[in-house]
Scaffold this motif. Sequence first.
Motif, PDB file in Angstrom:
ATOM      1  N   ASN A  84      -9.082  -4.045   2.167  1.00  0.00           N
ATOM      2  CA  ASN A  84      -9.659  -3.680   1.034  1.00  0.00           C
ATOM      3  C   ASN A  84      -8.868  -3.518  -0.220  1.00  0.00           C
ATOM      4  OD1 ASN A  84     -10.849  -2.146  -0.841  1.00  0.00           O
ATOM      5  ND2 ASN A  84     -11.367  -0.365   0.257  1.00  0.00           N
ATOM      6  N   PRO A  85      -8.787  -4.320  -1.145  1.00  0.00           N
ATOM      7  CA  PRO A  85      -8.056  -4.211  -2.329  1.00  0.00           C
ATOM      8  C   PRO A  85      -7.895  -2.975  -2.918  1.00  0.00           C
ATOM      9  CG  PRO A  85      -9.632  -5.783  -2.643  1.00  0.00           C
ATOM     10  CD  PRO A  85     -10.264  -5.268  -1.207  1.00  0.00           C
ATOM     11  N   ASN A  86      -8.895  -2.073  -2.997  1.00  0.00           N
ATOM     12  CA  ASN A  86      -8.977  -0.825  -3.563  1.00  0.00           C
ATOM     13  C   ASN A  86      -8.701   0.390  -2.387  1.00  0.00           C
ATOM     14  OD1 ASN A  86      -9.612  -1.807  -6.144  1.00  0.00           O
ATOM     15  ND2 ASN A  86     -11.859  -2.019  -5.659  1.00  0.00           N
ATOM     16  N   ASN A 102      -3.284  -0.232  -0.269  1.00  0.00           N
ATOM     17  CA  ASN A 102      -2.884  -1.164  -1.153  1.00  0.00           C
ATOM     18  C   ASN A 102      -2.389  -0.443  -2.551  1.00  0.00           C
ATOM     19  OD1 ASN A 102      -2.879  -3.643  -0.299  1.00  0.00           O
ATOM     20  ND2 ASN A 102      -5.178  -3.501   0.143  1.00  0.00           N
TER      21      ASN A 102
END
Length: 561
Positions: free
Chosen positions: A454-456, A460
């Motif tokens: 998950n990029p959010n 990250n």
Amino acid sequence: MKSRWYKDAVFYQIYPRSFCDSNGDGIGDIRGIISKLDYLKDLGINAVWLSPVYASPNDDNGYDISDYRNIMPEFGTMEDWKEMIDEMHKRGIRLVMDLVVNHTSDEHAWFQESRKSKDNPYRDYYIWRKGRGKDGKKPPNNWTSRFQGSAWEYDEATGEWYLHLFSKKQPDLNWDNPKVRQEVIDICNFWFELGVDGFRCDVITYISKAEGLPNGKFNPFLCGDEHFILGPHIHEYLNQVNRESWSKYDTMIVGEAIGCTVDNAESLVSEDRNELDSAITFELMQVDFKWDFWPVKFNLKKFKAVQSAFQSLPDTCWNTLYYENHDQPRSVSRYGNGNGYHRKELAKMLAVSLHMLKGTPYVYQGQEIGMTNIALEEKEYVDIMATRVFEMVRKIFPPLMPIARWAMAKRARDHARTPMQWNGKQGAGFTTGKPWMKINPNHSDVNVESDLKNPNSVLNFYKQLIAFRLHNDVIIHGTYKEYFHNNKNVYCYERAYRGKRYIVICNFKEKNVPLNVDTIGAKGAKLVLANYPKAAETMGDAVFLRPYEAVVYEIGGQTEA
Ligand code: NOJ
């Protein structure tokens, strides 16, 4: 000799028992750590503090060492350890080991000898005294153990008592004996020769006890402190070990420094003192835990005051920045609503509030995915601190048991020690066997595997924050200034260096908070970090913060002196 590399370091603390189990026995180990080094490299950290991996009977999970030059078989072998440090160094990660030398295990060969007879050559390695009373059956003084009860244990063999400021299986070493100091120096040099980059010195401010071991002021929980915290020879002893070992290598020596306050910090950590490079202090931890264990309401103003005071130490001092370690509850559960809808924003906001400060930040395993406290039944606690509290309260005044349970649900060290949550499957990717302690059931949701995708995710965000911080002169060297101290919701500060300014704004509340920032003089500053996907790109006269929102704005710096 000293490059002071730690000023541009972000540490990751590994508590080996709970990190990664490679052989299915339910206990984390060194080969498990090796298997995760690429993960750590990818996170961006460049130093590891490894909690003890030395031989130990585990009364206090490795903080009771029976052989300083060997590895605990449950964790692996010396060959595994050598491979681990090699692999760390290959990845540009330094290794700082735990040095636990206020006390040893009672199973250490020195203590085994010491207790045999009063004239044994190792007798004076420890602190033995006759008891009080006609028959000598009362402890020599009223000091208490940090794990409750008297700090003295009677030993039949010689009819004397030995001092243990922690459990009775952790007898205190007698640092007044020059031979003990020489042993410590030899142990440090042994590990430096094997490539270790530094030490985190366990309860190092306890090593010098007042002459005559006088009674302490009455206190049923923590009695005697004034006679052994920062005792009479502390500086002399630290200085000697520094001179004869620590300063001979390019090290980082961070001391766990109970009693180290803003007022006396310089005497321990100022560079010209040649004692410690930095101190793990406790005033921040005591904002919401009185006497270090009794939960009191979190007060953001007090919290900010402590941070600001330490940030204002002279430039010759260096701070240790932490919210979590193996002794503290999880920060998302402590400073906010860790089980709530905004857990991720909260974890990221806390990270910003800490990592933008001056000093060396520490990420404790699992903090980078926002791991939370765990709900445990009384019988599920395994750590000696909680189990001793329950045992003592039950013995002395059982009606207080619900209060003891309430306090431990907030304070127990068990919260930090639940196994690392690598994935959402059974065993959490930590073990294929039966874990040594309960895994937090929320690993189905809170885990590394899903955060990687998950990029959010919190993970990250940590990567982004660490990359932003490393080699950043403003964060490493910049000045610090706090704004809006009286605001009960927001922690706002500035870091500035050579004309460049970062304005850090963190909403500690799970609600919308508006804040007028027109007095800061940074209108037009550009957004450089934010924990929500979208935030105002430019700073105006006011910011409107969402629950647990954190933003960092940058202004100036183009025209360098
Ligand atoms: C501090 C350590 O961090 C803690 O885990 C331990 O119980 C005590 N020192 C005693 O070694």
